[in-house]
Design a protein around this motif. Structure first.
Motif, short mmCIF file in Angstrom:
data_model
loop_
_atom_site.label_atom_id
_atom_site.label_comp_id
_atom_site.label_asym_id
_atom_site.label_seq_id
_atom_site.Cartn_x
_atom_site.Cartn_y
_atom_site.Cartn_z
N UNK A 144 0.85 -1.19 0.00
CA UNK A 144 0.00 0.00 0.00
C UNK A 144 0.89 1.24 0.00
N UNK A 145 0.28 2.38 -0.33
CA UNK A 145 1.03 3.64 -0.33
C UNK A 145 1.26 4.12 1.09
N UNK A 146 2.48 4.59 1.35
CA UNK A 146 2.86 5.21 2.61
C UNK A 146 3.37 6.61 2.30
N UNK A 147 3.21 7.54 3.23
CA UNK A 147 3.71 8.90 3.06
C UNK A 147 5.23 8.90 3.18
N UNK A 148 5.90 9.50 2.22
CA UNK A 148 7.36 9.59 2.26
C UNK A 148 7.81 10.67 3.25
N UNK A 149 6.97 11.67 3.46
CA UNK A 149 7.21 12.75 4.42
C UNK A 149 5.85 13.14 4.99
#
Length: 151
Positions: A28-33
């Motif tokens: 799944x997508x995770x926030x890079x920042x």
């Protein structure tokens, strides 16, 4: 001497608070920042990873999130939920909104104040300052909503 079952040997391990293994290998997508409300997602803002705990509302890494708008603050390395992002808002909360009413060939216009934000096609509440009433209208363009017409 008593023999222990496999289940009774696992209970102390579970009670220790050891992290559970992910149930699936779904990425799944995770926030890079850290992402703030109103930010538009770009490819460098997200990374694909297997979440620690899989939830059905996490956004699959196969789904495109480029150009979507952040609705709530997302901390760095946190999985991105479908509730956290959405299409860009055409009307922002407290924004002056042109409201159009169409019926049987007649058109009326008024100015109101958006009580909530909305993307194209979404229904929002608009305050009519002349009558002090709240109406529901569908967002049809940037800063414009319509009632009584087809979307």
């Amino acid at each position: 001497m008593r023999t222990l079952s496999a289940f009774s040997m696992l209970v102390p391990l579970l009670a220790c608070g050891l992290p559970a293994a992910p149930l699936s290998a779904r990425e799944v997508w995770h926030a890079a920042a850290t992402l703030e409300p109103g930010d538009r997602l770009r490819p460098q803002d997200v990374t694909s990873a297997v979440p620690r705990y899989d939830r059905p509302f996490y956004v699959d890494s196969t789904d495109s999130v480029d150009g979507l708008e952040v609705r709530r603050r997302i901390r760095a390395d946190a999985p991105i939920s479908s509730r956290d992002i959405g299409p860009p808002l055409a009307v922002r909360p407290s924004q002056a909104v042109r409201v159009i009413w169409k019926s049987a060939g007649a058109t009326l216009e008024m100015e109101g104040r958006a009580m909530e934000g909305g993307a194209l096609g979404e229904e929002i509440r608009v305050h009519n300052p002349a009558s002090s009433r709240t109406i529901r209208a569908r967002v049809v363009a940037e800063g414009t909503a319509e009632i009584g017409g087809t979307p």
